[in-house]
Each structure stands twice: as C-alpha cells, then as structure tokens.
Design an enzyme around this catalytic site. Structure first.
Site, PDB file in Angstrom:
ATOM      1  N   LYS A   1     175.419   6.336  46.133  1.00 52.04           N
ATOM      2  CA  LYS A   1     176.152   6.307  43.924  1.00 52.04           C
ATOM      3  C   LYS A   1     174.193   6.522  43.777  1.00 52.04           C
ATOM      4  O   LYS A   1     172.842   5.861  44.193  1.00 52.04           O
ATOM      5  CB  LYS A   1     176.736   6.286  43.554  1.00 52.04           C
ATOM      6  CG  LYS A   1     176.245   4.358  42.903  1.00 52.04           C
ATOM      7  CD  LYS A   1     176.684   3.994  42.223  1.00 52.04           C
ATOM      8  CE  LYS A   1     176.483   2.339  41.840  1.00 52.04           C
ATOM      9  NZ  LYS A   1     175.527   2.486  41.326  1.00 52.04           N
TER      10      LYS A   1
ATOM     11  N   ASP B   1     177.026  -2.796  44.798  1.00 50.13           N
ATOM     12  CA  ASP B   1     174.970  -2.696  45.177  1.00 50.13           C
ATOM     13  C   ASP B   1     174.094  -4.285  45.499  1.00 50.13           C
ATOM     14  O   ASP B   1     173.327  -4.494  44.853  1.00 50.13           O
ATOM     15  CB  ASP B   1     174.452  -1.976  43.439  1.00 50.13           C
ATOM     16  CG  ASP B   1     174.899  -0.777  43.364  1.00 50.13           C
ATOM     17  OD1 ASP B   1     175.396  -0.336  44.224  1.00 50.13           O
ATOM     18  OD2 ASP B   1     174.567  -0.058  41.855  1.00 50.13           O
TER      19      ASP B   1
ATOM     20  N   CYS C   1     174.542  -1.490  36.579  1.00 51.99           N
ATOM     21  CA  CYS C   1     175.624  -1.030  36.460  1.00 51.99           C
ATOM     22  C   CYS C   1     176.610  -1.818  36.692  1.00 51.99           C
ATOM     23  O   CYS C   1     178.263  -0.580  36.478  1.00 51.99           O
ATOM     24  CB  CYS C   1     175.756  -0.974  38.492  1.00 51.99           C
ATOM     25  SG  CYS C   1     173.897   0.243  38.692  1.00 51.99           S
TER      26      CYS C   1
END
Length: 204
Positions: free
Chosen positions: A80, A20, A113
């Site tokens: 996601k 990310d 995450c």
C-alpha cells in the site's frame, strides 16, 4: 448489549491486522523489537486458533519487507501507499469473511497507519482492539496521543496477553496448552508502564 459495545473478543468473530512492521523502520521506531515480539505472540496464537490474518507493507520497494522475526513469512502481504490498511484488496478479503467483525490491530506508526486504519474500520462498523504494547511510533508523544484519540473514537485499548487470553476464554480450550507456551515468559516492556505510574490523564 452487543459485542461491539463491550469489546468482547471471540475466536470465531475476530481477525488480526498486522501493519507495516518493515525493515527500514527498525532503527526509527521506539521499542520496535518489543512491539514486533508482542505482535509475533499474537500472530502465533492466531495461527493456532485459525484466525484470519492480514499483513500490510507500506511502499515495500522503498521501505523494505516485513521483518522475519514477526513470523509472517508464510502470509500474503498487501502492498500500500495510503495510510489506512483498508485498501481495495484488504476490503475484498474482509468481505469474504463477513462473520469477522472484531479486528485486533498491531503495528506502526500509531498516529498514522494505525489511527487511519482504526477510524476506517470503526466507520464501517467493525469492533477495533488496539494492542497498545504492539503499536509504536518514532515519537512517543504521537504514540500516546494517538492511543487516546482512538479510544475517544470508540476503539478498545488492550495488551497482547489480554488479547490472547480473551480469545481462549477458558483453560479447558483444546488449544490452551499450546498457546500457553507462547505467553509463559513475561511480555517485553514497550515503554507503557510510565503512563500508568503517573496516572496519565490521557487514559482516564
């Protein structure tokens, strides 16, 4: 003693996860440019050593795509919304490379995450290596406590250069000179030095 117990990285059994590192986070994540730079060095090395690479993006429609300076333009991105990188698509990709049992993990945010991915990977029996100078958060308290939390759960804390040299193992490696060019300059400071200067109890 198994590899997973001692945390030894090998080129043939490792995969790289990049989590990310997207445009909208650029101005919110502490040391964003530095952690992307360190992660980029590991990515370059992984490409040279033909190590599998998995890149995710958190809700890219709203948060933008992976920043170009990471050097991942030619790699498939898995979109996601969950915090863990282990989506059904990523799990399917991992199942296609069963010999890869060590995961090198970089990205953001450490307490979200990165930690969710780490715990899921550990739960599935993977050996997880958190690159501390390639992971960050908006809050440095969250970052530091999350690193400690993942260490308590059995992940290994390491650095970008440490990972690269472990993967090579030997200056006689046929790709050594090519990889050496990547680490010839000092690693960018991502704010971790103060932890060790003060002998932070989180890491003892």
């Amino acid at each position: 003693m198994s590899i997973s117990r001692i945390g030894k990285l090998r080129q043939q059994s490792s995969a790289l996860f990049l989590c990310d590192m997207q445009e909208k986070f650029r101005h919110n994540i502490a040391f964003f440019n530095q952690i992307v730079s360190v992660a980029g060095r590991i990515l370059q090395t992984a490409k040279i050593l033909e190590i599998p690479i998995i890149v995710t993006e958190q809700y890219p429609k709203g948060l933008g795509h992976t920043v170009p300076e990471l050097g991942a333009d030619d790699i498939i991105k898995y979109s996601k919304t969950c915090f863990s990188m282990l989506t059904s698509e990523v799990e399917k990709e991992l199942q296609s490379i069963p010999e890869r049992r060590s995961v090198i993990l970089c990205g953001i945010e450490t307490q979200a995450c990165i930690m969710s991915t780490t715990l899921d990977l550990l739960d599935k029996g993977y050996d997880v290596h958190i690159v501390a100078d390639a992971c960050s958060s908006r809050s440095q308290v969250d970052r530091l406590v999350a690193l400690s939390r993942m260490k308590q759960s059995g992940a290994f804390l390491t650095t970008g250069e440490g990972v690269i040299l472990q993967l090579l193992q030997d200056a006689a490696h046929p790709k050594f000179k090519e990889v050496q060019k990547i680490i010839k300059d000092p690693t960018p400071d991502s704010g971790l030095l103060a932890l060790f200067q003060n002998q932070n109890p989180l890491f003892t």
